[in-house]
Design a protein around this motif. Structure first.
Motif, short mmCIF file in Angstrom:
data_model
loop_
_atom_site.label_atom_id
_atom_site.label_comp_id
_atom_site.label_asym_id
_atom_site.label_seq_id
_atom_site.Cartn_x
_atom_site.Cartn_y
_atom_site.Cartn_z
N HIS A 87 22.18 -44.80 4.85
CA HIS A 87 22.16 -45.08 6.29
C HIS A 87 21.95 -43.80 7.09
N GLY A 88 22.54 -42.70 6.63
CA GLY A 88 22.34 -41.43 7.33
C GLY A 88 20.90 -40.95 7.27
N ILE A 89 20.30 -41.00 6.06
CA ILE A 89 18.90 -40.58 5.91
C ILE A 89 17.98 -41.48 6.70
N ALA A 90 18.20 -42.80 6.60
CA ALA A 90 17.36 -43.76 7.33
C ALA A 90 17.50 -43.58 8.84
N THR A 108 17.22 -36.95 27.77
CA THR A 108 18.45 -37.68 28.15
C THR A 108 19.04 -38.40 26.95
N LEU A 109 18.21 -39.10 26.18
CA LEU A 109 18.69 -39.82 25.00
C LEU A 109 19.21 -38.87 23.93
N SER A 110 18.59 -37.71 23.81
CA SER A 110 19.05 -36.72 22.83
C SER A 110 20.45 -36.21 23.18
N LEU A 111 20.67 -35.89 24.45
CA LEU A 111 21.99 -35.43 24.88
C LEU A 111 23.03 -36.53 24.72
N PHE A 112 22.62 -37.77 25.02
CA PHE A 112 23.52 -38.92 24.87
C PHE A 112 23.95 -39.08 23.41
N THR A 113 22.99 -39.02 22.49
CA THR A 113 23.32 -39.22 21.07
C THR A 113 24.10 -38.04 20.50
N ILE A 114 23.79 -36.82 20.96
CA ILE A 114 24.55 -35.66 20.50
C ILE A 114 26.03 -35.81 20.83
N SER A 115 26.32 -36.23 22.07
CA SER A 115 27.72 -36.39 22.48
C SER A 115 28.39 -37.49 21.67
N ARG A 116 27.66 -38.59 21.39
CA ARG A 116 28.24 -39.68 20.59
C ARG A 116 28.47 -39.25 19.16
N ALA A 117 27.53 -38.48 18.61
CA ALA A 117 27.69 -38.00 17.24
C ALA A 117 28.89 -37.06 17.13
N LEU A 118 29.05 -36.18 18.11
CA LEU A 118 30.20 -35.27 18.11
C LEU A 118 31.50 -36.06 18.25
N GLY A 119 31.49 -37.08 19.14
CA GLY A 119 32.68 -37.91 19.32
C GLY A 119 33.06 -38.63 18.04
N ALA A 120 32.06 -39.18 17.34
CA ALA A 120 32.32 -39.89 16.08
C ALA A 120 32.85 -38.93 15.03
N LEU A 347 18.88 -35.75 14.05
CA LEU A 347 20.13 -35.33 13.42
C LEU A 347 21.32 -36.14 13.95
N SER A 348 21.31 -36.38 15.25
CA SER A 348 22.40 -37.13 15.86
C SER A 348 22.42 -38.58 15.38
N THR A 349 21.25 -39.21 15.32
CA THR A 349 21.21 -40.61 14.88
C THR A 349 21.55 -40.73 13.39
N ALA A 350 21.27 -39.68 12.60
CA ALA A 350 21.69 -39.69 11.20
C ALA A 350 23.21 -39.79 11.11
N SER A 351 23.89 -38.99 11.92
CA SER A 351 25.35 -39.00 11.95
C SER A 351 25.89 -40.33 12.49
N ILE A 352 25.25 -40.82 13.56
CA ILE A 352 25.72 -42.05 14.19
C ILE A 352 25.56 -43.25 13.27
N MET A 353 24.42 -43.37 12.57
CA MET A 353 24.20 -44.52 11.70
C MET A 353 25.10 -44.46 10.47
N HIS A 354 25.39 -43.26 10.00
CA HIS A 354 26.37 -43.12 8.91
C HIS A 354 27.75 -43.58 9.39
N PRO A 360 33.11 -47.11 11.47
CA PRO A 360 32.86 -47.75 12.77
C PRO A 360 33.97 -47.53 13.79
N ASP A 361 35.20 -47.33 13.32
CA ASP A 361 36.31 -47.10 14.25
C ASP A 361 36.18 -45.77 14.99
N SER A 362 35.30 -44.88 14.50
CA SER A 362 35.14 -43.58 15.14
C SER A 362 34.29 -43.66 16.39
#
Length: 395
Positions: A87-90, A108-120, A347-354, A360-362
């Motif tokens: 899931h991370g690679i995909a 904008t989407l990149s900054l949004f996903t970076i913050s979500r990835a860091l939060g997770a 990179l952010s979406t790799a972390s988010i999808m993993h 998922p609770d993260s």
């Protein structure tokens, strides 16, 4: 097998593409009404839908989930195992489809996903006991971000995205770029009162209390659709089954969010006003004044539910990161790299999808709901607890 993959790819693409068209048209309509609620007719939706910008946005929302699903199945077949790496690679490779988007929305989407990835990542590390949990850590981080953003608004607005800066001015109700220049930025020979620049004629305390009351209805109109949309899109079944409880929750959440934003704006303005009046110095404003004002104003987030505070922190972090990035380029600390937002998004979406599949609770219920809609249910069937937690947090 190939025909099945192709059918799933096309079906997922069409769902995302059509959803993107609907979101784009809805956003354009709502934006037009917000700018001019008394307009005689709605904007030409057909023209907006057929625009190149709409096609780019919809194509990304169609391609990302379809490419992601295709890659998850392909990688699983190649590796012969099911784990978070698939899931991370995909997620990372599918994230490269962001290149279709226009540069502003891509950033904008990149900054949004970076913050979500860091939060997770932080939530996962806390859950696993690898870093300690800080009591009211979300509130502290919100106050620090708020402090920096209020400082930028008052003294260095060029560090902020233009749209965000003017939204903050609109929320303030009486600040404009011109009077901020006069009060805070341009050197002067004498102290300027709020009355002299046309802000208010009464005392700062009286004005702050009146402003708090008068701004409340405006912020209520802002927050009602924000809380209503997730209910209608992601939790409509819950609304049908338990309408009274959901509506009570909707009203309560709207009231608390409105109070949060109204108090935050009021405190930021009042603290600046109070410190300026106490010092009675000519402009420019001392740098610590808006920073202290933002720190105090951030405490307004305590009006929000605990689980909402994390979402609000993740809303401020992209703007903070953007300001720091612009500052870094201004000081020649960071170089300008064309299309740098594409690998950062990947990179952010790799972390988010993993995280979506394995932790998922993260992530917040809102992000889990968005991903569930676009990319489908998680492969791990132990998702019932997530659904129940999401419903309980709505209450």
């Amino acid at each position: 097998m190939v025909s099945q993959l192709a059918k799933r790819f096309i079906r997922r693409f069409l769902k995302g593409f059509l959803s993107g068209v609907g979101l784009y048209a809805g956003f354009k309509t709502v934006t037009a009404l917000v700018k001019n609620p008394f307009r005689e007719r709605l904007p030409n939706i057909a023209k907006e839908i057929l625009s190149k910008d709409c096609v780019r946005f919809a194509a990304f929302l169609g391609l990302y989930p379809s490419v992601y699903e295709f890659l998850v199945r392909t990688i699983h077949k190649i590796r012969g195992t099911k784990d978070g790496w698939n899931h991370g690679i995909a997620g990372g490779l599918a994230g490269l489809t962001i290149v279709l988007e226009n540069p502003v929305r891509r950033r904008t989407l990149s900054l949004f996903t970076i913050s979500r990835a860091l939060g997770a990542l932080v939530s996962t590390l806390i859950t696993r006991g690898q870093i300690p949990s800080i009591v009211h850590g979300d509130t502290l981080l919100f106050c620090l971000s708020c402090s920096f953003l209020v400082y930028c608004t008052a003294l260095r607005p060029h560090l902020l995205p233009k749209g965000y800066y003017y939204s903050v001015l609109k929320w303030s109700r009486d600040y404009t770029d011109d009077n901020l220049n006069q009060l805070f930025r341009v050197p002067g020979e004498k102290f300027l009162t709020c009355n002299e620049v046309g802000l208010h004629t009464d005392s700062c305390t009286s004005h702050a209390l009146r402003d708090l009351i008068q701004s409340w209805p405006m912020f209520a109109k802002l927050y009602l659709p924000i809380h209503l949309a997730p209910v209608l899109i992601f939790r409509h079944k819950l609304l049908i089954n338990r309408p009274a409880k959901v509506l009570r929750s909707l009203i309560k959440n709207t009231v608390m969010s409105t109070t949060f934003l109204a108090s935050m704006v009021m405190l930021a303005k009042y603290v600046v006003c109070f410190l300026r009046t106490t010092l009675r110095e000519p402009p420019p404003l001392r740098h610590y004044i808006p920073a202290v004002a933002g720190l105090v104003a951030g405490l307004g987030v305590l009006f929000e539910r605990a689980n909402r505070r994390k979402e609000l922190v993740l809303f401020l972090i992209p703007h903070t990161l953007y300001a720091l990035f612009v500052w870094g380029m201004e000081k020649h600390i960071l170089p300008w790299v064309p299309y740098s937002s594409v690998p950062l998004f990947a990179l952010s979406t790799a972390s988010i999808m993993h995280a979506y599949e394995r932790e998922p609770d993260s992530m917040t219920p809102l992000i889990n709901g968005i991903l569930r809609y676009f990319v489908g249910e998680r492969v791990d069937k132990s998702k019932r607890a997530i659904k129940l937690r999401t419903e309980s947090e709505l209450m």
